[in-house]
Design a protein around this motif. Structure first.
Motif, PDB file in Angstrom:
ATOM      1  N   LEU A   1      25.837  -4.560  30.942  1.00 11.94           N
ATOM      2  CA  LEU A   1      25.909  -4.608  32.415  1.00 11.94           C
ATOM      3  C   LEU A   1      26.468  -3.293  32.972  1.00 11.94           C
ATOM      4  N   LYS A   2      26.799  -2.367  32.051  1.00 12.51           N
ATOM      5  CA  LYS A   2      27.340  -1.042  32.438  1.00 12.51           C
ATOM      6  C   LYS A   2      28.556  -1.192  33.351  1.00 12.51           C
ATOM      7  N   LEU A   3      29.481  -2.075  32.958  1.00 14.41           N
ATOM      8  CA  LEU A   3      30.662  -2.316  33.790  1.00 14.41           C
ATOM      9  C   LEU A   3      31.654  -1.184  33.585  1.00 14.41           C
ATOM     10  N   ASP A   4      32.124  -0.623  34.687  1.00 17.88           N
ATOM     11  CA  ASP A   4      33.079   0.481  34.606  1.00 17.88           C
ATOM     12  C   ASP A   4      34.484  -0.075  34.815  1.00 17.88           C
ATOM     13  N   LYS A   5      35.350   0.079  33.810  1.00 16.85           N
ATOM     14  CA  LYS A   5      36.747  -0.373  33.889  1.00 16.85           C
ATOM     15  C   LYS A   5      36.892  -1.784  34.456  1.00 16.85           C
ATOM     16  N   PRO A   6      36.272  -2.769  33.805  1.00 18.06           N
ATOM     17  CA  PRO A   6      36.420  -4.136  34.321  1.00 18.06           C
ATOM     18  C   PRO A   6      37.844  -4.664  34.176  1.00 18.06           C
ATOM     19  N   ILE A   7      38.180  -5.619  35.025  1.00 16.85           N
ATOM     20  CA  ILE A   7      39.391  -6.421  34.835  1.00 16.85           C
ATOM     21  C   ILE A   7      38.935  -7.594  33.972  1.00 16.85           C
ATOM     22  N   ILE A   8      39.717  -7.919  32.942  1.00 15.51           N
ATOM     23  CA  ILE A   8      39.318  -8.997  32.031  1.00 15.51           C
ATOM     24  C   ILE A   8      40.248 -10.182  32.251  1.00 15.51           C
ATOM     25  N   CYS A   9      39.657 -11.335  32.526  1.00 25.55           N
ATOM     26  CA  CYS A   9      40.453 -12.547  32.741  1.00 25.55           C
ATOM     27  C   CYS A   9      40.106 -13.567  31.654  1.00 25.55           C
ATOM     28  N   GLY A  10      41.091 -13.908  30.824  1.00 16.74           N
ATOM     29  CA  GLY A  10      40.825 -14.855  29.737  1.00 16.74           C
ATOM     30  C   GLY A  10      41.741 -16.061  29.831  1.00 16.74           C
ATOM     31  N   PHE A  11      41.130 -17.215  29.771  1.00 14.84           N
ATOM     32  CA  PHE A  11      41.909 -18.458  29.790  1.00 14.84           C
ATOM     33  C   PHE A  11      41.961 -19.025  28.370  1.00 14.84           C
ATOM     34  N   SER A  12      43.162 -19.263  27.866  1.00 15.13           N
ATOM     35  CA  SER A  12      43.385 -19.910  26.573  1.00 15.13           C
ATOM     36  C   SER A  12      42.570 -19.248  25.457  1.00 15.13           C
ATOM     37  N   MET A  13      41.544 -19.904  24.891  1.00 16.34           N
ATOM     38  CA  MET A  13      40.757 -19.225  23.853  1.00 16.34           C
ATOM     39  C   MET A  13      40.147 -17.931  24.413  1.00 16.34           C
ATOM     40  N   GLY A  14      39.796 -17.955  25.694  1.00 14.53           N
ATOM     41  CA  GLY A  14      39.289 -16.735  26.341  1.00 14.53           C
ATOM     42  C   GLY A  14      40.347 -15.637  26.327  1.00 14.53           C
ATOM     43  N   GLY A  15      41.625 -16.048  26.381  1.00 14.69           N
ATOM     44  CA  GLY A  15      42.726 -15.082  26.305  1.00 14.69           C
ATOM     45  C   GLY A  15      42.843 -14.505  24.897  1.00 14.69           C
ATOM     46  N   TYR A  16      42.580 -15.321  23.869  1.00 20.32           N
ATOM     47  CA  TYR A  16      42.618 -14.793  22.486  1.00 20.32           C
ATOM     48  C   TYR A  16      41.576 -13.663  22.363  1.00 20.32           C
ATOM     49  N   ILE A  17      40.411 -13.905  23.004  1.00 19.15           N
ATOM     50  CA  ILE A  17      39.334 -12.891  22.953  1.00 19.15           C
ATOM     51  C   ILE A  17      39.756 -11.651  23.758  1.00 19.15           C
ATOM     52  N   ALA A  18      40.319 -11.886  24.952  1.00 22.68           N
ATOM     53  CA  ALA A  18      40.724 -10.762  25.814  1.00 22.68           C
ATOM     54  C   ALA A  18      41.795  -9.910  25.114  1.00 22.68           C
TER      55      ALA A  18
ATOM     56  N   LYS B   1      41.534   1.275  26.682  1.00 22.66           N
ATOM     57  CA  LYS B   1      41.212   2.381  27.595  1.00 22.66           C
ATOM     58  C   LYS B   1      40.012   2.045  28.496  1.00 22.66           C
ATOM     59  N   ASN B   2      39.230   1.068  28.092  1.00 15.37           N
ATOM     60  CA  ASN B   2      38.041   0.714  28.889  1.00 15.37           C
ATOM     61  C   ASN B   2      38.342  -0.292  30.002  1.00 15.37           C
ATOM     62  N   TYR B   3      39.556  -0.849  30.019  1.00 14.94           N
ATOM     63  CA  TYR B   3      39.845  -1.917  30.985  1.00 14.94           C
ATOM     64  C   TYR B   3      40.826  -1.458  32.051  1.00 14.94           C
ATOM     65  N   LYS B   4      40.710  -2.075  33.218  1.00 15.96           N
ATOM     66  CA  LYS B   4      41.604  -1.705  34.328  1.00 15.96           C
ATOM     67  C   LYS B   4      42.869  -2.576  34.322  1.00 15.96           C
ATOM     68  N   ALA B   5      42.709  -3.850  34.000  1.00 12.18           N
ATOM     69  CA  ALA B   5      43.845  -4.784  34.016  1.00 12.18           C
ATOM     70  C   ALA B   5      43.444  -6.036  33.250  1.00 12.18           C
ATOM     71  N   LEU B   6      44.465  -6.820  32.906  1.00 11.55           N
ATOM     72  CA  LEU B   6      44.199  -8.091  32.206  1.00 11.55           C
ATOM     73  C   LEU B   6      44.802  -9.242  32.995  1.00 11.55           C
ATOM     74  N   ILE B   7      44.107 -10.372  32.967  1.00 14.12           N
ATOM     75  CA  ILE B   7      44.672 -11.613  33.495  1.00 14.12           C
ATOM     76  C   ILE B   7      44.637 -12.605  32.332  1.00 14.12           C
ATOM     77  N   LEU B   8      45.810 -13.082  31.938  1.00 14.88           N
ATOM     78  CA  LEU B   8      45.906 -13.975  30.778  1.00 14.88           C
ATOM     79  C   LEU B   8      46.449 -15.309  31.261  1.00 14.88           C
ATOM     80  N   ALA B   9      45.621 -16.336  31.200  1.00 15.61           N
ATOM     81  CA  ALA B   9      46.052 -17.640  31.709  1.00 15.61           C
ATOM     82  C   ALA B   9      46.194 -18.622  30.562  1.00 15.61           C
ATOM     83  N   ASN B  10      47.342 -19.272  30.486  1.00 12.05           N
ATOM     84  CA  ASN B  10      47.570 -20.353  29.523  1.00 12.05           C
ATOM     85  C   ASN B  10      47.099 -19.961  28.131  1.00 12.05           C
ATOM     86  N   THR B  11      47.597 -18.818  27.686  1.00 11.90           N
ATOM     87  CA  THR B  11      47.153 -18.315  26.388  1.00 11.90           C
ATOM     88  C   THR B  11      48.332 -17.735  25.617  1.00 11.90           C
ATOM     89  N   THR B  12      48.090 -17.343  24.389  1.00 11.12           N
ATOM     90  CA  THR B  12      49.161 -16.780  23.565  1.00 11.12           C
ATOM     91  C   THR B  12      48.610 -15.670  22.669  1.00 11.12           C
TER      92      THR B  12
END
Ligand code: MLT
Length: 262
Positions: A81-98, A107-118
């Motif tokens: 999708l040629k995303l430039d500096k995306p913000i990555i938001c991962g919930f739980s298992m999605g957070g493990y991936i993030a 270096k490719n990401y602008k910020a992270l949102i980690l919800a209910n994850t570890t």
């Protein structure tokens, strides 16, 4: 817009020229988990959600899933999708991936949102529980597993008051394939611990925890926040693990406040 990228079902919302935010769902859900969130942000952000392989409309290449293979899928979605500096938001298992993707490509990401994850990997006890769940699914199918999961994933209060919503959510999850669910259980059980790299995270991170989360306690997320330099921690009171479903307004407010600081 809908797209298939290497067998991954991807949905995009809003203008591609806006700041991209990629939403990674939790187990055993699909991209629709974020519908309320995306409705709120799609006019200002380029929102991307997708089905993790083995869930929703994303086809499995093999039943041997790992967090690494899920992370490669995320990377190929971002690349294609040629995303430039995306913000990555991962919930739980999605957070493990993030968190794993961030370890490799911060270096490719602008910020992270980690919800209910570890960032922690599974304890031996948790691994054995995942293994027992796989045997149960083989013996009885996915329904008893999902019924048990829902009881843990939602707060007692929500289960009591929102039985119709729980039924709706169950119906969506029941569309999941047992191979996809079992693959994800193995992927989570075999994931690496990303705790040691938290101190190296140099981008802003929002952590959202929930007071009554029985899967990932708010204390664990508070410890993570302490290890991350630019962290903001929000704990949603009265919510169980599924915070964006139990407290959608509070979840979106936390997100909006954070996004406005970037
Ligand atoms: C999730 O919500 O993605 C899972 O419950 C996380 C887990 O089981 O570790």
């Amino acid at each position: 817009m809908e797209k298939l990228i290497d067998g991954i079902y991807v949905k995009t919302y809003g203008k591609a020229t806006n700041q991209p935010v990629v939403f990674i769902h939790g187990f055993p859900f699909e991209h629709t988990l974020y519908n309320n969130v995306i409705d709120e942000f799609k006019n200002v952000y380029y929102c991307i959600s997708y089905d993790i392989r083995g869930f929703g409309n994303s086809k499995l290449n093999s039943a041997q899933c790992t967090i690494e293979s899920y992370t490669e899928d995320l990377e190929s979605v971002i690349l294609r999708l040629k995303l430039d500096k995306p913000i990555i938001c991962g919930f739980s298992m999605g957070g493990y991936i993030a968190l794993r993707a961030n370890e490799k490509l911060q270096k490719n990401y602008k910020a992270l949102i980690l919800a209910n994850t570890t960032s922690s990997s599974d304890s031996d006890e948790a691994k054995l529980k995942r293994s027992a769940a796989i045997s149960d699914i083989d013996a009885k199918g996915i329904e008893p597993f999902i019924d048990k999961f829902l009881l843990v994933a939602f707060s007692e209060d929500f289960i009591k008051k929102e039985s119709l919503k729980i039924e709706e959510i169950k119906n969506t999850i029941m569309n999941s394939s047992s191979i996809g669910i079992k693959g994800a259980l193995l992927a989570m059980a075999s994931r690496v611990d990303t705790t040691k790299s938290l101190k190296d995270i140099d981008i802003p991170v929002l952590l959202i925890s929930a007071e009554n989360d029985k899967i990932i306690s708010p204390d664990i997320m508070a410890q993570m926040a302490n290890s991350i330099k630019k962290s903001t921690l929000v704990c949603l009171s009265g919510s169980g693990h599924m915070s964006m479903l139990e407290k959608p307004d509070e979840f979106n407010t936390a997100l909006r406040r954070f996004l406005e600081t970037l």
